[in-house]
Design an enzyme around this catalytic site. Structure first.
Site, PDB file in Angstrom:
ATOM      1  N   GLU A  78       0.823  -1.211   0.000  1.00 33.80           N
ATOM      2  CA  GLU A  78       0.000   0.000   0.000  1.00 33.80           C
ATOM      3  C   GLU A  78       0.858   1.261   0.000  1.00 33.80           C
ATOM      4  O   GLU A  78       1.844   1.359   0.720  1.00 33.80           O
ATOM      5  CB  GLU A  78      -0.927   0.017   1.222  1.00 33.80           C
ATOM      6  CG  GLU A  78      -1.896  -1.170   1.287  1.00 33.80           C
ATOM      7  CD  GLU A  78      -2.912  -1.196   0.150  1.00 33.80           C
ATOM      8  OE1 GLU A  78      -3.055  -0.170  -0.539  1.00 33.80           O
ATOM      9  OE2 GLU A  78      -3.549  -2.243  -0.043  1.00 33.80           O
ATOM     10  N   ARG A  88     -17.957  -1.088   5.960  1.00 29.86           N
ATOM     11  CA  ARG A  88     -19.056  -1.761   5.250  1.00 29.86           C
ATOM     12  C   ARG A  88     -19.678  -2.845   6.119  1.00 29.86           C
ATOM     13  O   ARG A  88     -20.863  -3.148   6.031  1.00 29.86           O
ATOM     14  CB  ARG A  88     -18.526  -2.360   3.938  1.00 29.86           C
ATOM     15  CG  ARG A  88     -19.576  -2.965   3.041  1.00 29.86           C
ATOM     16  CD  ARG A  88     -18.988  -3.415   1.715  1.00 29.86           C
ATOM     17  NE  ARG A  88     -17.872  -4.341   1.836  1.00 29.86           N
ATOM     18  CZ  ARG A  88     -17.992  -5.639   2.124  1.00 29.86           C
ATOM     19  NH1 ARG A  88     -19.176  -6.169   2.331  1.00 29.86           N
ATOM     20  NH2 ARG A  88     -16.924  -6.411   2.201  1.00 29.86           N
ATOM     21  N   CYS A 141      -7.814  -2.191   8.157  1.00 27.35           N
ATOM     22  CA  CYS A 141      -6.447  -2.179   7.620  1.00 27.35           C
ATOM     23  C   CYS A 141      -5.975  -0.761   7.329  1.00 27.35           C
ATOM     24  O   CYS A 141      -4.850  -0.395   7.665  1.00 27.35           O
ATOM     25  CB  CYS A 141      -6.353  -3.046   6.357  1.00 27.35           C
ATOM     26  SG  CYS A 141      -6.457  -4.803   6.732  1.00 27.35           S
ATOM     27  N   HIS A 165      -1.279  -5.930   1.766  1.00 22.91           N
ATOM     28  CA  HIS A 165      -2.507  -6.743   1.713  1.00 22.91           C
ATOM     29  C   HIS A 165      -2.205  -8.058   0.989  1.00 22.91           C
ATOM     30  O   HIS A 165      -1.469  -8.067  -0.004  1.00 22.91           O
ATOM     31  CB  HIS A 165      -3.603  -5.994   0.944  1.00 22.91           C
ATOM     32  CG  HIS A 165      -4.548  -5.254   1.828  1.00 22.91           C
ATOM     33  ND1 HIS A 165      -4.753  -3.901   1.740  1.00 22.91           N
ATOM     34  CD2 HIS A 165      -5.379  -5.692   2.838  1.00 22.91           C
ATOM     35  CE1 HIS A 165      -5.653  -3.531   2.650  1.00 22.91           C
ATOM     36  NE2 HIS A 165      -6.039  -4.592   3.330  1.00 22.91           N
TER      37      HIS A 165
HETATM   38  N1  PCA Z   1      -8.329  -7.120   6.397  1.00 20.44           N
HETATM   39  C1  PCA Z   1      -9.262  -6.048   6.692  1.00 20.44           C
HETATM   40  C2  PCA Z   1      -9.128  -5.837   8.175  1.00 20.44           C
HETATM   41  C3  PCA Z   1      -8.393  -7.008   8.712  1.00 20.44           C
HETATM   42  C4  PCA Z   1      -7.858  -7.701   7.535  1.00 20.44           C
HETATM   43  O1  PCA Z   1      -7.101  -8.674   7.555  1.00 20.44           O
HETATM   44  C5  PCA Z   1      -9.073  -4.817   5.820  1.00 20.44           C
HETATM   45  O2  PCA Z   1      -8.585  -4.930   4.691  1.00 20.44           O
HETATM   46  O3  PCA Z   1      -9.419  -3.720   6.260  1.00 20.44           O
END
Ligand code: PCA
Length: 213
Positions: A78, A88, A141, A165
């Protein structure tokens, strides 16, 4: 050097979160740096408090938080976190903030302070699909990535941080059609390569990973 790498607990009805499982599989030492691993709750605010406690205790030079992005094909590094919570679905404590600022005295957004492009290139060189992402969403996240960079600006000068991610793993998509996945082993290998690049590159490399909408 000390690197703190965090994964998230399962959320949204899933039994497993590949981010945490892949973090647990990382070696204890990567490129000469000591790796500290930790689990973070999927709860707005609490996630940042836990991270702050860990940074206070471990005093790492680099923090990389990792989370699941079901539906993405590759490991995405990111670029930016924004000062907004817009959920959501409820978090694991039942909170569902809508259009709330994460920190009133924070910037609108913070950029990751890791060499994101060097990390992507290192993963690709190791045959792990990866890309720069320009949105970490508006759920927990993004919340923790924003919190991490806010803390680095306000409380821990010199601390470098960012967020990765990861996709679903095969067992999460058995009953889902047309959904991308990656093996846990490959995800963990990708994270290891990303940590290596973060440790070895003081500055990022100048190569375009830009997108045209
Ligand atoms: N993914 C979520 C929150 C925790 C996770 O592993 C997100 O992308 O916000």
């Amino acid at each position: 050097m000390k690197v703190l790498v965090t994964g998230f607990e399962p959320f949204g009805g899933e039994k497993i979160n590949p981010s945490l499982e892949a973090v647990k599989m990382l070696p204890e030492i990567i490129a000469g740096a000591d790796i500290i691993k930790a689990s973070i709750p999927v709860v707005f605010g609490k996630s940042i408090e836990k991270l702050d406690e860990l940074i206070e205790k471990e005093r790492p030079q680099v923090v990389i938080c990792v989370g699941q992005a079901g539906g993405r094909f590759e490991l995405s590094v990111e670029r930016v976190a924004i000062n907004i919570d817009d959920a959501r679905i409820p978090d694991n404590a039942g909170n569902q903030p809508v259009d709330e600022r994460i920190f009133e005295d924070g910037e609108a957004a913070y950029f990751a302070t890791l060499p994101i492009k060097a990390m992507v290139e290192e993963m690709r060189a190791g045959s792990v699909p990866s890309a720069v992402s320009n949105t970490a969403g508006t759920y927990v996240c993004n919340n923790i990535m924003y919190g991490l960079l806010y803390l680095a600006h306000k409380k821990y000068p010199g601390l470098k941080g960012g967020f990765i991610h990861v996709p679903f793993i095969p067992e999460q998509v058995i009953a889902r059609t047309n959904t991308p996945y990656m093996s846990l082993e490959q995800i963990s290998k990708g994270l290891e390569l990303a940590v290596k690049a973060a440790v070895e590159n003081e500055e990022d490399i100048k190569v375009s990973h830009g997108k045209i909408c």
